[in-house]
Structure formats: structure tokens, C-alpha cells
Design an enzyme around this catalytic site. Structure first.
Site, PDB file in Angstrom:
ATOM      1  N   ARG A  51       0.846  -1.196   0.000  1.00  0.00           N
ATOM      2  CA  ARG A  51       0.000   0.000   0.000  1.00  0.00           C
ATOM      3  C   ARG A  51       0.881   1.246   0.000  1.00  0.00           C
ATOM      4  O   ARG A  51       1.703   1.440   0.898  1.00  0.00           O
ATOM      5  CB  ARG A  51      -0.900   0.006   1.234  1.00  0.00           C
ATOM      6  CG  ARG A  51      -1.791   1.218   1.314  1.00  0.00           C
ATOM      7  CD  ARG A  51      -2.568   1.283   2.610  1.00  0.00           C
ATOM      8  NE  ARG A  51      -3.699   0.382   2.637  1.00  0.00           N
ATOM      9  CZ  ARG A  51      -4.367   0.069   3.748  1.00  0.00           C
ATOM     10  NH1 ARG A  51      -3.984   0.566   4.915  1.00  0.00           N
ATOM     11  NH2 ARG A  51      -5.394  -0.754   3.704  1.00  0.00           N
ATOM     12  N   ARG A  66      -4.134   3.383  17.365  1.00  0.00           N
ATOM     13  CA  ARG A  66      -4.904   2.750  16.276  1.00  0.00           C
ATOM     14  C   ARG A  66      -4.620   3.514  15.001  1.00  0.00           C
ATOM     15  O   ARG A  66      -3.883   4.507  14.999  1.00  0.00           O
ATOM     16  CB  ARG A  66      -6.395   2.886  16.660  1.00  0.00           C
ATOM     17  CG  ARG A  66      -7.349   1.822  16.147  1.00  0.00           C
ATOM     18  CD  ARG A  66      -7.005   0.455  16.607  1.00  0.00           C
ATOM     19  NE  ARG A  66      -8.086  -0.495  16.307  1.00  0.00           N
ATOM     20  CZ  ARG A  66      -8.248  -1.147  15.168  1.00  0.00           C
ATOM     21  NH1 ARG A  66      -7.430  -0.935  14.159  1.00  0.00           N
ATOM     22  NH2 ARG A  66      -9.237  -2.015  15.017  1.00  0.00           N
ATOM     23  N   LYS A  67      -5.238   3.084  13.891  1.00  0.00           N
ATOM     24  CA  LYS A  67      -5.090   3.834  12.636  1.00  0.00           C
ATOM     25  C   LYS A  67      -5.644   5.242  12.804  1.00  0.00           C
ATOM     26  O   LYS A  67      -6.426   5.516  13.726  1.00  0.00           O
ATOM     27  CB  LYS A  67      -5.817   3.116  11.507  1.00  0.00           C
ATOM     28  CG  LYS A  67      -7.333   3.145  11.631  1.00  0.00           C
ATOM     29  CD  LYS A  67      -8.040   2.357  10.535  1.00  0.00           C
ATOM     30  CE  LYS A  67      -7.920   2.997   9.178  1.00  0.00           C
ATOM     31  NZ  LYS A  67      -8.931   2.396   8.222  1.00  0.00           N
ATOM     32  N   GLY A  92     -16.922  -5.614   2.203  1.00  0.00           N
ATOM     33  CA  GLY A  92     -16.980  -7.056   2.456  1.00  0.00           C
ATOM     34  C   GLY A  92     -17.203  -7.482   3.885  1.00  0.00           C
ATOM     35  O   GLY A  92     -17.444  -8.651   4.164  1.00  0.00           O
ATOM     36  N   CYS A 134     -14.444  -0.509   4.861  1.00  0.00           N
ATOM     37  CA  CYS A 134     -13.462   0.140   3.986  1.00  0.00           C
ATOM     38  C   CYS A 134     -14.120   0.699   2.725  1.00  0.00           C
ATOM     39  O   CYS A 134     -13.664   1.692   2.160  1.00  0.00           O
ATOM     40  CB  CYS A 134     -12.382  -0.851   3.593  1.00  0.00           C
ATOM     41  SG  CYS A 134     -11.602  -1.640   4.990  1.00  0.00           S
ATOM     42  N   GLY A 135     -15.201   0.077   2.276  1.00  0.00           N
ATOM     43  CA  GLY A 135     -15.925   0.540   1.077  1.00  0.00           C
ATOM     44  C   GLY A 135     -16.964   1.600   1.405  1.00  0.00           C
ATOM     45  O   GLY A 135     -17.743   1.978   0.536  1.00  0.00           O
TER      46      GLY A 135
HETATM   47 FE1  SRM Z   1      -9.636  -0.556   5.420  1.00  0.00          FE
HETATM   48  C1  SRM Z   1      -8.467  -2.917   7.559  1.00  0.00           C
HETATM   49  C2  SRM Z   1      -8.518  -2.272   2.797  1.00  0.00           C
HETATM   50  C3  SRM Z   1     -10.096   2.172   3.493  1.00  0.00           C
HETATM   51  C4  SRM Z   1     -11.594   0.792   7.865  1.00  0.00           C
HETATM   52  N1  SRM Z   1      -8.593  -2.271   5.220  1.00  0.00           N
HETATM   53  C5  SRM Z   1      -8.183  -3.083   6.228  1.00  0.00           C
HETATM   54  C6  SRM Z   1      -7.256  -4.169   5.700  1.00  0.00           C
HETATM   55  C7  SRM Z   1      -5.851  -3.666   5.841  1.00  0.00           C
HETATM   56  C8  SRM Z   1      -7.423  -5.492   6.444  1.00  0.00           C
HETATM   57  C9  SRM Z   1      -6.416  -6.535   6.058  1.00  0.00           C
HETATM   58  O1  SRM Z   1      -5.321  -6.552   6.569  1.00  0.00           O
HETATM   59  O2  SRM Z   1      -6.764  -7.336   5.189  1.00  0.00           O
HETATM   60  C10 SRM Z   1      -7.732  -4.238   4.229  1.00  0.00           C
HETATM   61  C11 SRM Z   1      -6.703  -4.660   3.205  1.00  0.00           C
HETATM   62  C12 SRM Z   1      -7.364  -5.551   2.177  1.00  0.00           C
HETATM   63  C13 SRM Z   1      -6.595  -5.621   0.890  1.00  0.00           C
HETATM   64  O3  SRM Z   1      -5.852  -6.597   0.674  1.00  0.00           O
HETATM   65  O4  SRM Z   1      -6.777  -4.725   0.071  1.00  0.00           O
HETATM   66  C14 SRM Z   1      -8.303  -2.843   4.044  1.00  0.00           C
HETATM   67  N2  SRM Z   1      -9.246  -0.091   3.533  1.00  0.00           N
HETATM   68  C15 SRM Z   1      -8.895  -0.973   2.570  1.00  0.00           C
HETATM   69  C16 SRM Z   1      -8.971  -0.344   1.197  1.00  0.00           C
HETATM   70  C17 SRM Z   1      -7.928  -0.874   0.231  1.00  0.00           C
HETATM   71  C18 SRM Z   1     -10.393  -0.556   0.628  1.00  0.00           C
HETATM   72  C19 SRM Z   1     -10.485  -0.258  -0.854  1.00  0.00           C
HETATM   73  O5  SRM Z   1     -10.674  -1.215  -1.610  1.00  0.00           O
HETATM   74  O6  SRM Z   1     -10.359   0.905  -1.259  1.00  0.00           O
HETATM   75  C20 SRM Z   1      -8.808   1.140   1.582  1.00  0.00           C
HETATM   76  C21 SRM Z   1      -7.368   1.562   1.664  1.00  0.00           C
HETATM   77  C22 SRM Z   1      -7.232   3.026   1.948  1.00  0.00           C
HETATM   78  C23 SRM Z   1      -5.802   3.498   1.895  1.00  0.00           C
HETATM   79  O7  SRM Z   1      -5.335   3.775   0.786  1.00  0.00           O
HETATM   80  O8  SRM Z   1      -5.170   3.586   2.947  1.00  0.00           O
HETATM   81  C24 SRM Z   1      -9.421   1.117   2.974  1.00  0.00           C
HETATM   82  N3  SRM Z   1     -10.588   1.216   5.660  1.00  0.00           N
HETATM   83  C25 SRM Z   1     -10.763   2.164   4.708  1.00  0.00           C
HETATM   84  C26 SRM Z   1     -11.743   3.112   5.125  1.00  0.00           C
HETATM   85  C27 SRM Z   1     -12.305   4.246   4.266  1.00  0.00           C
HETATM   86  C28 SRM Z   1     -11.681   5.579   4.472  1.00  0.00           C
HETATM   87  O9  SRM Z   1     -10.595   5.705   5.039  1.00  0.00           O
HETATM   88  O10 SRM Z   1     -12.312   6.531   4.034  1.00  0.00           O
HETATM   89  C29 SRM Z   1     -12.180   2.711   6.383  1.00  0.00           C
HETATM   90  C30 SRM Z   1     -13.276   3.369   7.234  1.00  0.00           C
HETATM   91  C31 SRM Z   1     -12.844   4.701   7.757  1.00  0.00           C
HETATM   92  C32 SRM Z   1     -12.045   4.621   9.014  1.00  0.00           C
HETATM   93  O11 SRM Z   1     -10.983   4.000   9.028  1.00  0.00           O
HETATM   94  O12 SRM Z   1     -12.484   5.202  10.008  1.00  0.00           O
HETATM   95  C33 SRM Z   1     -11.445   1.516   6.705  1.00  0.00           C
HETATM   96  N4  SRM Z   1      -9.942  -0.962   7.386  1.00  0.00           N
HETATM   97  C34 SRM Z   1     -10.848  -0.330   8.191  1.00  0.00           C
HETATM   98  C35 SRM Z   1     -10.891  -1.008   9.462  1.00  0.00           C
HETATM   99  C36 SRM Z   1     -11.757  -0.622  10.684  1.00  0.00           C
HETATM  100  C37 SRM Z   1     -10.985   0.339  11.543  1.00  0.00           C
HETATM  101  C38 SRM Z   1     -11.398   0.367  12.978  1.00  0.00           C
HETATM  102  O13 SRM Z   1     -11.203   1.413  13.627  1.00  0.00           O
HETATM  103  O14 SRM Z   1     -11.879  -0.648  13.498  1.00  0.00           O
HETATM  104  C39 SRM Z   1      -9.994  -2.092   9.369  1.00  0.00           C
HETATM  105  C40 SRM Z   1      -9.673  -3.140  10.454  1.00  0.00           C
HETATM  106  C41 SRM Z   1      -8.629  -2.686  11.393  1.00  0.00           C
HETATM  107  O15 SRM Z   1      -7.972  -1.652  11.207  1.00  0.00           O
HETATM  108  O16 SRM Z   1      -8.461  -3.389  12.378  1.00  0.00           O
HETATM  109  C42 SRM Z   1      -9.422  -2.034   8.052  1.00  0.00           C
HETATM  110 FE1  SF4 Z   2     -13.600  -5.827   5.321  1.00  0.00          FE
HETATM  111 FE2  SF4 Z   2     -12.029  -3.811   4.583  1.00  0.00          FE
HETATM  112 FE3  SF4 Z   2     -11.424  -6.305   3.916  1.00  0.00          FE
HETATM  113 FE4  SF4 Z   2     -13.455  -5.046   2.744  1.00  0.00          FE
HETATM  114  S1  SF4 Z   2     -11.277  -4.541   2.593  1.00  0.00           S
HETATM  115  S2  SF4 Z   2     -13.489  -7.113   3.479  1.00  0.00           S
HETATM  116  S3  SF4 Z   2     -14.306  -3.909   4.498  1.00  0.00           S
HETATM  117  S4  SF4 Z   2     -11.473  -5.415   5.976  1.00  0.00           S
END
Ligand code: SRM
Ligand code: SF4
Length: 516
Positions: A67, A181-182, A435, A440-441
């Protein structure tokens, strides 16, 4: 760092950070490359590597995801080509996804290639550092900053400065490598809230105070599996030259006082719950060593959100930006090479990414527009996509993400093309797939949000969705809420069809009757 949590009760992630800072793996990359992913220490491989932006994927063991960080979603054609060369190496396994934070993720990466990839990234002034785990994510801004005919402020430089602060100019910064956290930051200089300010831990939205243009500050917005909250006002207005210091102050406060015992309750809003926003505000003043202005009475977010798909005149006379629709944000190496070429031939060698997972080619002169629109790539990445496809957003889903409860991207595309064939929809409908409840979506910002879940059907556990509606973006953004739970994906099409007809004036297309 002050911590009120006794060492014995640290959760797994606090323990692993206390044992060894995530950034420490930077010095070990050559070693990891030599021993291979199977011999690596599991904590380094599965967790600490994320501090370098390298994500172990349990779904595709041995093929990592990388990333990047692309402040304001801006990338040059040279940089895009470097990334294309990286994924090209992995053939069918390699691709890149445009993310919901205007960013790119590369797939198929092998650990033995990582040191070389890092050398190439550094040479191209790219970085992936601190893009995962308990770090600040990609900093978002208007995708048309500096070229938008109606923008209030070009925030590109500010966004770059905040990223430089957090990452120590891409070298890694231990000051901010152990947050609870993030953390998400967005800086908007436009009138349409193109960054989804409401869902960031810190968001800057343009506002005038005493005739000066600066920003009102919102704090605490976030989504998680447990709770989703829109950001709330900090009751602070800052001038542009205070933005970096304000981010630094809030991050230090969050680092030192954020809740760490339970990861489900560690985002900034949980600290605000405990302290109250007034206490946070005065802690920020103390940290910055200055009194801050109270917020401006109103902000300048006056418009509906734009998606930037299509051709638009820029503030620079004679130049245009061209927004291309990239279905579910997925790019393959050939697409990336072609985008780089188009940016060079028709534009200024620059490419922009949007939070809707699309691409913008800026600085296209009037005289070059027609030829650009005839380019074969624009048949795939259209400037005039169909109305449902146009606003489709999807997270990664089960193809690569082990948190996923369902497959998202491919299913989303297939279903939309069926609905598009059956329905005539007069306006764009923003359908977001995610998903799992991590969101994240961003299903809560959508007209129709679909969140993956497991449901029972005919005595079996199958993939399903909870449906969200009512998300409003742009001016006066509002988060949508769950309206229906547990629809099996196999039953979803008629449900979506009804929703589109009832709420978005979609009409069945005329059936063509084949004469006898
Ligand atoms: Fe996300 C965790 C993908 C935007 C909330 N997110 C993950 C992980 C890293 C989990 C993992 O290790 O598998 C996902 C990686 C999957 C992969 O292989 O792609 C993942 N998040 C994404 C992306 C790629 C979704 C997308 O297809 O666009 C986005 C990457 C953004 C970037 O460039 O950094 C992405 N994630 C978001 C957003 C949207 C936003 O930022 O506007 C959110 C909700 C907003 C927020 O964070 O407040 C989001 N992601 C999460 C969470 C829940 C966080 C929490 O506080 O619990 C997780 C789980 C975690 O962090 O434990 C997570
Ligand atoms: Fe869940 Fe984020 Fe993975 Fe989508 S990319 S399945 S919302 S953790």
C-alpha cells in the site's frame, strides 16, 4: 508516551509494538528477502511489515500487497510506470487497486523482491511507509486541487507537508509509529467536500474568519465494525500555516492519551467521549503553545459532491481535466502503462486518483481533447459510464482480504451490469460494497450501501449483505443507516431492482419482442 495500562494486560497489538517498533523491520528487509516468507518470524511478517506498507495476505500466502502513500491522490506518469513494472513482473497475479483513500495498492508482491522494489520507489520519490497498522493513512484532498476553476484553496502543498511530518519525508518517523490505532486526515480546499470530511479523525474544511480563508476543524469521524461516527467540530478555526502544527498536536495527544486497552475502543472518538471535546481543544492549545480561534460561523462547503467523471475546463484557460471511470478501481499493468502514456502525450505527465476509485488526467489542452477521447483505453475507462456503474465503489473483499465475509468487487460489477441492462436509471446512484463491517468501502456514505455478512439460506450458511441507505455526501453530509439485514447475495438483484425503482426513479427497460 504515558500509558495507564499495566504491561501485563496489554492487548496483543500493544505487546508487539512494545516489544519492537514496527519501523524496526526496515533494516531487516534484505534478510527477509533472503530467508523467504515461510521462514520469517510470524509477527514481523503478519504485522510489523505493515509499517513498511507491505501486507501479508493469508488468502494468497507468499503474495503480499503493498500500500503506497499518494498525498492528495497525485502521481506522475514516471511513478505510475515504475509501479506498472512492479506488478507486470507478477503476470496474472499482479494488479493494482485504486483505494477509497485516493491511493494505490499493488498485488502479487514477493518478499524476495521487496528490497529492490523499495530502491525503485525511493528513486521515483514514492513511499509506502507507515501506510498500515497503527499509523496515519494516506492524506486525502480535492483530486482537482490547483486546477479546479471554483476551488477556494490549493491544499496540495499542505497535504505534502503533513505527510512529510508524519513519515519524516518518507524515511519513517518513530514519533508517530505507535499510535493507539489507525488515523485518517483529510484537507479540503474545494466547495464539495470531495474528501468525505465527515469520516476522518481530523478533517480541515475551508471557512472564512474575519475575511481570511482558513479551515474549520472536525475531529473523531471513523468507521469500525463496532461503531461508526461522523466527525464533530473541535470549535477551532486555523489559518493554513497552522495546519501542520495542529495535526502534530492532535497526533501527540492521541499517541500519549488515546485509549489502548481495547482495540475496539481506541480510535480518537473514544478519547473524545471520555474527555469531552472542550478538554481535547484545550489540550491542543497547550500542546501548540497558543490560543486558537473559535470556529468560523459557517464553512464554505456549499455544493453537492462531484465525481469528476467527464471533461471539465480548468482554472487555467485552455486546459481541461478528464475524469476516467475505472470499474471497481482495478488496474492491470497494461492499463497503468497506458495511463502513463496518455498523461504524457495529452496532459502534463500527471495522474490524479479519486476516493471513488477513479482516475483524472489533468492539464489537457483544448486542441488535444478530441484525440484523447478517441484513445482505445477510454473504451475501457469511459468518460461517460452508465449511471449505476459510474458511482460503483467496492472494497477488496474475499479475493484478497481475510476479514471479508463475501466476495465484493467482481460480484459488484456483474450485478451492476445485469441491473444496468434491465433498468433505465435517470441519475447516478452511488452504490458502495464493503466485504465486512470494517467498512473500507464506506457503505454508510452511499445512496445504497451493501455490507457483507453471512446468512442462512436453505439450511446452509451463504454470503449475504446488510443494506444501508440515506448516506448523503457533499454539503451537510449525513451517514446512512442499516435498513435491511441479511439478504443472501443470490437474492439481492430483485431487492436492488425494487430499491432503484422506488427511490431512484429507475424504470424497467422496454423489452424487445422478437416477432414471430
Ligand atoms: Fe480498510 C483494515 C482495505 C479504506 C476501515 N482495510 C483493512 C485491511 C488492511 C485489512 C487486512 O489486513 O486485510 C484491508 C486490506 C485488504 C486488501 O488486501 O486490500 C483494508 N481499507 C482498505 C482499502 C484498500 C479498501 C479499498 O478497496 O479501497 C482502503 C485503503 C485506503 C488506503 O489507501 O489507505 C481502505 N478502511 C478504509 C476506510 C475508508 C476511508 O478511510 O475513508 C475505512 C473506514 C474509515 C475509518 O478507518 O475510520 C477503513 N480498514 C478499516 C478497518 C476498521 C478500523 C477500525 O477502527 O476498526 C480495518 C480493520 C482494522 O484496522 O483493524 C481495516
Ligand atoms: Fe472488510 Fe475492509 Fe477487507 Fe473489505 S477490505 S473485506 S471492508 S477489511
Amino acid at each position: 508516551m504515558t500509558s495507564t495500562v499495566p504491561a501485563t494486560s496489554l492487548n496483543k497489538f500493544e505487546k508487539l509494538k512494545a516489544e519492537k517498533d514496527g519501523l524496526a523491520v526496515k533494516a531487516e528487509l534484505e534478510h527477509f528477502a533472503q530467508i523467504g516468507w515461510e521462514a520469517m518470524d510470524e509477527t514481523d511478517r503478519d504485522h510489523r511489515l505493515k509499517w513498511m506498507g507491505v501486507f501479508f495476505r493469508p488468502v494468497t500466502p507468499g503474495k503480499f500487497m503493498m500500500r503506497l502513500r499518494l498525498p492528495c491522490g497525485i502521481i506522475t506518469s514516471t511513478q505510475m510506470r515504475v509501479l506498472a513494472e512492479v506488478v507486470q513482473r507478477y503476470g496474472d497475479d499482479g494488479n493494482a487497486d485504486i483505494t477509497t483513500r485516493q491511493n494505490l495498492q499493488l498485488r502479487g508482491i514477493r518478499i524476495e523482491d521487496v528490497p529492490d522494489i523499495f530502491r525503485r520507489l525511493e528513486a521515483a520519490d514514492l513511499t509506502s511507509i507507515q501506510s498500515g497498522m497503527d499509523n496515519v493513512r494516506n492524506i486525502t484532498g480535492s483530486p482537482v486541487a490547483g486546477i479546479d476553476a471554483d476551488e477556494l484553496m490549493d491544499t496540495r502543498e499542505l497535504i505534502r507537508q503533513v505527510q512529510d511530518l508524519i513519515t519524516n519525508k518518507g524515511q519513517g518517523n518513530p514519533t508517530f509509529s505507535n499510535l493507539p490505532r489507525k488515523f485518517n486526515i483529510a484537507i479540503a480546499g474545494c466547495r464539495d467536500n470531495s474528501v468525505h470530511a465527515e469520516i476522518n479523525d481530523i478533517a480541515f474544511v475551508p471557512a472564512y474568519k474575519d475575511g481570511n480563508l482558513g479551515f474549520n476543524v472536525l475531529v473523531g469521524g471513523f468507521f469500525s465494525g463496532k461503531r461508526c461516527e461522523a466527525a464533530i467540530p473541535l470549535n477551532v478555526w486555523v489559518a493554513p500555516d497552522q495546519v501542520v502544527a495542529l495535526c502534530e498536536a492532535i497526533l501527540i495527544i492521541y499517541r500519549d492519551h488515546g485509549l489502548r486497552a481495547n482495540r475496539q475502543k481506541a480510535r480518537l472518538m473514544w478519547l473524545i467521549d471520555e474527555w469531552g471535546v472542550e478538554k481535547l481543544r484545550s489540550a491542543v492549545e497547550t500542546q501548540m503553545g497558543q490560543t486558537l480561534s473559535s470556529e468560523a460561523e459557517k464553512d464554505e462547503i456549499l455544493w453537492e459532491k462531484r465525481d469528476h467523471i467527464g471533461v471539465y475546463g480548468q482554472k487555467q484557460p485552455g486546459l481541461n481535466y478528464v475524469g476516467l471511470h475505472v470499474p471497481i478501481g482495478r488496474l492491470f499493468a497494461a492499463d497503468m502503462f497506458d495511463l502513463a502514456r496518455l498523461a504524457e502525450v495529452y496532459g502534463s505527465s500527471e495522474i490524479r486518483l479519486t476516493v471513488e476509485q477513479n482516475v483524472i488526467l489533468p492539464n489537457v489542452p483544448n486542441s488535444r481533447l478530441e484525440s484523447l477521447l478517441q484513445e482505445p483505453l477510454l473504451a475501457k475507462f469511459s468518460v461517460k459510464p452508465a449511471p449505476l456503474l459510474r458511482s460503483l465503489v467496492s472494497c477488496t473483499g474475499s479475493q484478497f482480504c481475510n476479514f471479508a465475509l463475501i466476495e465484493t468487487k467482481n460480484r459488484a460489477l456483474a450485478l451492476i451490469s445485469e441491473l444496468e441492462a434491465e433498468l433505465d436509471t435517470p441519475k447516478h446512484v452511488r452504490i458502495h460494497w464493503t466485504g465486512c463491517p470494517n467498512s473500507c468501502g464506506q457503505p454508510q456514505v452511499a445512496d445504497i450501501g451493501l455490507m457483507g455478512t453471512k446468512v442462512r439460506k436453505d439450511g446452509k450458511t451463504v454470503e449475504g449483505v446488510d443494506i444501508y441507505m440515506g448516506g448523503k455526501v457533499g454539503k451537510d453530509a449525513v451517514l446512512g443507516t442499516c435498513v435491511t439485514k441479511g439478504i443472501p447475495c443470490s437474492d439481492l438483484k430483485p431487492v436492488l431492482r425494487d430499491l432503484l425503482m422506488q427511490h431512484f426513479s429507475a424504470k424497467p427497460r422496454q423489452q424487445v419482442v422478437v416477432g414471430s
